[in-house]
Design a protein around this motif. Structure first.
Motif, mmCIF file in Angstrom:
data_model
loop_
_atom_site.group_PDB
_atom_site.id
_atom_site.type_symbol
_atom_site.label_atom_id
_atom_site.label_comp_id
_atom_site.label_asym_id
_atom_site.label_seq_id
_atom_site.Cartn_x
_atom_site.Cartn_y
_atom_site.Cartn_z
ATOM 1 N N ASP A 331 0.760 -1.316 -0.168
ATOM 2 C CA ASP A 331 0.112 -0.033 0.183
ATOM 3 C C ASP A 331 0.656 1.296 -0.243
ATOM 4 O O ASP A 331 0.527 2.214 -0.475
ATOM 5 C CB ASP A 331 -0.826 -0.169 1.209
ATOM 6 N N LEU A 332 2.038 1.239 0.643
ATOM 7 C CA LEU A 332 2.996 2.575 0.896
ATOM 8 C C LEU A 332 3.527 2.633 -0.610
ATOM 9 O O LEU A 332 3.550 3.814 -1.263
ATOM 10 C CB LEU A 332 3.871 2.099 1.830
ATOM 11 N N GLN A 333 3.998 1.442 -1.181
ATOM 12 C CA GLN A 333 4.414 1.720 -2.457
ATOM 13 C C GLN A 333 3.339 2.349 -3.546
ATOM 14 O O GLN A 333 3.926 3.046 -4.306
ATOM 15 C CB GLN A 333 5.122 0.321 -3.137
ATOM 16 N N ALA A 334 2.272 1.833 -3.371
ATOM 17 C CA ALA A 334 1.279 2.515 -4.323
ATOM 18 C C ALA A 334 0.839 3.945 -4.022
ATOM 19 O O ALA A 334 0.776 4.846 -4.863
ATOM 20 C CB ALA A 334 -0.152 1.619 -4.187
ATOM 21 N N LEU A 335 0.991 4.333 -2.686
ATOM 22 C CA LEU A 335 0.999 5.712 -2.443
ATOM 23 C C LEU A 335 2.058 6.495 -2.898
ATOM 24 O O LEU A 335 1.647 7.423 -3.303
ATOM 25 C CB LEU A 335 0.818 6.054 -0.889
ATOM 26 N N LEU A 336 3.238 6.123 -2.867
ATOM 27 C CA LEU A 336 4.485 6.712 -3.367
ATOM 28 C C LEU A 336 4.450 7.076 -5.024
ATOM 29 O O LEU A 336 4.718 7.842 -5.514
ATOM 30 C CB LEU A 336 5.528 5.925 -2.823
ATOM 31 N N ASP A 337 3.923 5.702 -5.572
ATOM 32 C CA ASP A 337 3.745 5.746 -6.815
ATOM 33 C C ASP A 337 2.862 6.671 -7.350
ATOM 34 O O ASP A 337 2.782 7.570 -8.404
ATOM 35 C CB ASP A 337 3.501 4.362 -7.520
ATOM 36 N N PHE A 338 1.580 6.874 -6.461
ATOM 37 C CA PHE A 338 0.603 8.023 -6.751
ATOM 38 C C PHE A 338 1.169 9.502 -6.596
ATOM 39 O O PHE A 338 1.035 10.338 -7.435
ATOM 40 C CB PHE A 338 -0.423 7.786 -5.858
ATOM 41 N N ARG A 365 4.285 21.649 2.736
ATOM 42 C CA ARG A 365 4.057 21.604 3.850
ATOM 43 C C ARG A 365 4.283 20.283 4.482
ATOM 44 O O ARG A 365 4.710 20.191 5.797
ATOM 45 C CB ARG A 365 2.545 22.212 4.226
ATOM 46 N N LEU A 366 3.872 19.333 3.722
ATOM 47 C CA LEU A 366 4.026 17.841 4.179
ATOM 48 C C LEU A 366 5.346 17.227 4.003
ATOM 49 O O LEU A 366 5.304 16.117 4.411
ATOM 50 C CB LEU A 366 2.761 16.890 3.356
ATOM 51 N N ASP A 367 6.246 17.882 3.314
ATOM 52 C CA ASP A 367 7.545 17.630 3.265
ATOM 53 C C ASP A 367 7.662 16.008 2.556
ATOM 54 O O ASP A 367 8.060 15.281 3.117
ATOM 55 C CB ASP A 367 8.382 17.521 4.770
ATOM 56 N N ILE A 368 7.034 16.163 1.336
ATOM 57 C CA ILE A 368 6.751 14.915 0.715
ATOM 58 C C ILE A 368 8.238 14.336 0.305
ATOM 59 O O ILE A 368 8.210 12.948 0.537
ATOM 60 C CB ILE A 368 5.964 15.145 -0.287
ATOM 61 N N PRO A 369 9.054 14.948 0.078
ATOM 62 C CA PRO A 369 10.429 14.324 -0.275
ATOM 63 C C PRO A 369 10.913 13.375 0.898
ATOM 64 O O PRO A 369 11.411 12.279 0.616
ATOM 65 C CB PRO A 369 11.515 15.440 -0.933
ATOM 66 N N HIS A 370 10.918 14.190 1.760
ATOM 67 C CA HIS A 370 11.246 13.386 3.079
ATOM 68 C C HIS A 370 10.710 12.285 3.677
ATOM 69 O O HIS A 370 11.259 11.149 3.711
ATOM 70 C CB HIS A 370 11.760 14.415 4.137
ATOM 71 N N VAL A 371 9.476 12.456 3.491
ATOM 72 C CA VAL A 371 8.673 11.248 3.728
ATOM 73 C C VAL A 371 8.864 9.914 3.092
ATOM 74 O O VAL A 371 8.768 8.828 3.222
ATOM 75 C CB VAL A 371 7.147 11.711 3.830
ATOM 76 N N SER A 372 8.663 10.352 1.568
ATOM 77 C CA SER A 372 8.883 9.268 0.493
ATOM 78 C C SER A 372 10.242 8.534 0.755
ATOM 79 O O SER A 372 10.525 7.441 0.566
ATOM 80 C CB SER A 372 8.903 9.961 -0.680
#
Length: 558
Positions: A331-338, A365-372
């Motif tokens: 599921d996490l990989q699917a979210l990252l791909d999305f 704001r959500l710091d997507i690169p760091h979270v990914s």
């Protein structure tokens, strides 16, 4: 007692049934949500197919030759959108009514200029002014939008469901449905600026199977109630047998007292009295040894039952967590791909548009690169942790097996399990180094040898808890005699303490921390294997316990 057990069983089974019901309801809701999404997506796809077919037909009519009134009406009759549209080559003002949205669109790039009506109505129409590639000719189409969409949902068997079309954040109609959170959103509807909202509550209510959660909860309650009744019944039988044994013990004690009294009364000479005295001393020593071994055996048996019970109770939730963590990885990989797809799609947007700016602010704001970057590694840490717990549970089960006979075995399998269990108790300032050799099969009781190794290893860990240090475990084989050395660099022992460590009830620990039976039992078990334990120690130089074990069949002690 029985009533209390029955009430407790009913309470526990009710709690289990409620939990299963809640879980089943959530699973059924997720299933119906997925079904409603698929069904409503068919409505969205069909509407786009018919809309783009209208644009393609209009382009063909304008490019082939100027259409006449008869040709336009014939096309209107043959088109699936015919009942919901008016078509003409005259000006859009003749077809438009109050509340209609005006769209001037080029059929070459499908971009449109949108004119918002001055007053919104309940069911507005769309007036499309379609220009050819060279803008020499145009075709005006008025589309009754809401009637067309309602007909699609009726044709597909969904009935009359609430529908809303939005232009950015503004509804096309007035009044608009208020419960938008229950609607499913489809963006890029007809134009990139439009979004289609379809109510999903009616479809989910139709497909939701109410009986499934109740059936699962009832089955779980019945099964748990049956298991609890069996458990309490076995407990009652065990208590009854225990009371019977206590009664027999009292009878045996009374009989022993009578016999000793008769022996004292029937003594006729000093020689016979002295002989009887020596015999009684021997019996007392044997009784003390038997009592010591009985206490130690009960302690080990209780530890084994406790370990097996804990391992069984922990294993089920750990297996559930491990399985869900693996699914969570997908599921996490699917979210990252999305997220990656959204990032790539954002490059096609106008950077000055409000949508792009809102998307950019949320991305920062959500710091997507760091979270990914850190989320997959954190999930892998959780998976490795559950694998470590599973290994410890397997080792605890192996340790909890009780065996009462000698057998040929691979002794290092049990020693490795003991070491894995002991590692979980290591403080951060204590290091454990293990050097095991390849061994042939050893004739012994592996459970008892494992208990000896564990007891000595735990004593070494406790000696280093305050100051820290190192523990070394090594093996050596010389002429069918196995030596297992457990050495630490802790504080060591004085000679007067080292000479008494194998005596029953001798301990240097505080009251309540130890009974003084552990090393005494270890010494006794090694003697039964025709082996022994050697101790080398000095103050400030640590301690080294060496287990001596012959590996041949002649070791067997009946």
């Amino acid at each position: 007692m029985a009533k209390r057990h029955v009430l407790l069983s009913l309470l526990i089974s009710t709690i289990i049934g409620f939990g299963v019901y809640e879980l089943s309801v959530r699973v059924e809701q997720q299933r119906t949500a997925a079904v409603s999404h698929d069904l409503l997506q068919h409505v969205y796809i069909r509407s786009l197919r018919e809309y783009y077919q209208l644009l393609a037909d209009a382009e063909q009519l304008l490019n082939d030759h100027p259409p006449g009134y008869v040709e336009l009406q014939q096309y209107r009759q043959n088109s699936p959108l015919g009942p919901f549209m008016l078509i003409s080559e005259e000006s859009s003002e003749k077809l438009a009514v109050t509340g209609d949205w005006l769209l001037h669109m080029s059929l070459q790039d499908l971009k449109a200029d949108i004119t918002i009506p001055g007053r919104l109505v309940e069911r507005p129409g769309l007036v499309l002014t379609l220009h050819s590639a060279m803008k020499e000719r145009s075709l005006i189409v008025r589309l009754e939008l809401y009637e067309w969409l309602q007909q699609i949902t009726s044709d597909m068997g969904y009935g009359d469901i609430p529908i809303l079309v939005m232009y950015h954040a503004q509804p096309l109609s007035d009044p608009a449905p208020q419960q938008r959170q229950q609607m499913m959103v489809f963006n890029d509807f007809l134009l990139p600026e439009f979004s289609l909202y379809l109510d999903r509550s009616q479809i989910e209510g139709h497909f939701f199977q109410t009986y499934l959660p109740y059936s699962a909860a009832s089955a779980a309650m019945a099964l748990s109630l049956l298991l609890l009744i069996i458990l309490f019944y076995q407990y009652g039988r065990r208590m009854q047998v225990s009371r019977e044994l206590e009664g027999r013990s009292a009878e045996l004690a009374e009989t022993s007292h009578i016999l000793r009294t008769q022996m004292a009364l029937n003594a006729r000479s000093q020689k016979e009295l002295l002989k009887s005295n020596y015999q009684l001393r021997g019996l007392n020593r044997d009784l003390e040894n038997a009592q010591t071994r009985l206490k130690l055996s009960e302690r080990l048996a209780g530890l084994g039952e406790l370990s097996a019970g804990i391992a069984h109770e922990i294993n089920n939730p750990v297996a559930y967590i491990s399985s869900n963590l693996k699914e969570l990885g997908n599921d996490l990989q699917a979210l990252l791909d999305f997220v990656q797809s959204i990032d790539e799609a954002s490059d096609l947007l106008d950077i000055k548009s409000d949508f792009y700016q809102e998307l950019l602010l949320a991305y920062q704001r959500l710091d997507i690169p760091h979270v990914s970057s850190v989320a997959p590694s954190r999930l892998q840490d959780c998976i490795r942790g559950t694998e470590r717990v599973t290994q410890i549970i397997a080792d605890m089960r192996k340790l909890s097996r009780t065996q009462s006979h000698m057998q040929w075995c691979q002794l290092n399998d049990d020693v490795s399990s003991i070491i894995n269990i002991a590692r979980s108790r290591l403080p951060d300032n204590v290091n454990l180094t293990v050097e095991l050799i390849d061994l042939p099969e050893v004739f012994c009781n592996p459970s008892q040898i494992g208990q000896v190794v564990l007891n000595v290893l735990i004593n070494a860990i406790q000696a280093l808890e305050g100051s820290g240090g190192n523990i070394y475990i090594s093996e050596a084989l010389d002429q069918n005699v196995l030596s297992i050395s457990i050495r630490d660099d802790g504080p060591g022992m004085e000679n007067n303490v080292a000479s008494r460590v194998f005596e029953p009830f001798f301990t240097t620990k505080l009251e309540g921390d130890g009974t003084g039976l552990g090393l005494a039992l270890c010494y006794k078990l090694m003697q039964e294997h025709q082996g022994g334990i050697e101790l080398e120690t000095a103050p400030g130089k640590g301690a080294c316990f060496t287990l001596i074990l012959p590996i041949g069949e002649k070791n067997h002690a009946e």
